[in-house]
Write a protein that holds these residues in place. Structure first.
Motif, PDB file in Angstrom:
ATOM      1  N   GLY A 163       0.821  -1.211   0.000  1.00 30.63           N
ATOM      2  CA  GLY A 163       0.000   0.000   0.000  1.00 30.63           C
ATOM      3  C   GLY A 163       0.850   1.255   0.000  1.00 30.63           C
ATOM      4  O   GLY A 163       0.553   2.228  -0.703  1.00 30.63           O
ATOM      5  N   PHE A 164       1.926   1.251   0.787  1.00 30.18           N
ATOM      6  CA  PHE A 164       2.865   2.371   0.814  1.00 30.18           C
ATOM      7  C   PHE A 164       3.436   2.618  -0.578  1.00 30.18           C
ATOM      8  O   PHE A 164       3.557   3.758  -1.021  1.00 30.18           O
ATOM      9  CB  PHE A 164       3.996   2.076   1.804  1.00 30.18           C
ATOM     10  N   MET A 165       3.750   1.541  -1.275  1.00 30.95           N
ATOM     11  CA  MET A 165       4.357   1.647  -2.605  1.00 30.95           C
ATOM     12  C   MET A 165       3.394   2.160  -3.672  1.00 30.95           C
ATOM     13  O   MET A 165       3.823   2.514  -4.763  1.00 30.95           O
ATOM     14  CB  MET A 165       4.928   0.290  -3.027  1.00 30.95           C
ATOM     15  N   GLN A 166       2.097   2.239  -3.371  1.00 29.15           N
ATOM     16  CA  GLN A 166       1.140   2.762  -4.354  1.00 29.15           C
ATOM     17  C   GLN A 166       1.415   4.227  -4.680  1.00 29.15           C
ATOM     18  O   GLN A 166       0.992   4.723  -5.717  1.00 29.15           O
ATOM     19  CB  GLN A 166      -0.300   2.572  -3.873  1.00 29.15           C
ATOM     20  N   GLY A 167       2.145   4.910  -3.813  1.00 28.41           N
ATOM     21  CA  GLY A 167       2.526   6.287  -4.093  1.00 28.41           C
ATOM     22  C   GLY A 167       3.648   6.404  -5.107  1.00 28.41           C
ATOM     23  O   GLY A 167       3.920   7.488  -5.620  1.00 28.41           O
TER      24      GLY A 167
END
Length: 147
Positions: A51-55
């Motif tokens: 989820g963090f990497m979705q940025g």
């Protein structure tokens, strides 16, 4: 003569409104970029590294420069995060402090700031500069230098 004054008036009004339009665009872009970073904080604090990497831009061209040198690509960056922060004890609670958001050109901005991790195993703090680009209508980090 009336047309000359009218023409000059229209030019003055048009020129006077450009900075406000630019400012409105900048503020909207900044707010949307900060929303991405807030979503990253939330994901990180739930130990949701994907989820963090979705940025980040999901591309082999993503660049991350940190203490281990340059990492290319979204998958490699995620793998590094998973290795470095395998459990909630290592990832802890993330807080970003944003010190500057500046437009580079068109749909490109840099963000300078600090990260603060409160962790059971000891806190970790550092600084970063990240570059955001609007890709297909969505703000994504295309380059990150954190240390």
């Amino acid at each position: 003569m009336k047309y000359t004054y009218l023409f000059l008036f229209v030019i003055l009004v048009s020129c006077g409104s450009m900075p406000k339009t630019y400012q409105n665009t900048f503020e909207a872009d900044k707010a949307n970029i900060l929303k991405v970073m807030k979503a990253q904080e939330i994901a990180w604090n739930n130990h949701d590294l994907e989820g963090f990497m979705q940025g980040y831009w999901k591309s082999d061209s993503l660049k991350f420069y940190g203490s281990n040198g340059l990492t290319l690509g979204w998958d490699n960056t995620l793998a590094n995060y998973k290795r470095g922060y395998p459990t909630k004890a290592e990832s802890g609670t993330l807080n970003f402090v944003i010190n500057d958001v500046s437009k580079i050109e068109k749909d490109n901005y840099w963000v300078m700031g600090e990260y603060h991790l409160k962790r059971e195993i000891g806190d970790a703090n550092g600084v970063f500069i990240i570059i955001f680009k609007k890709i297909n209508g969505t703000w994504k980090i295309i380059a990150d230098m954190s240390c």
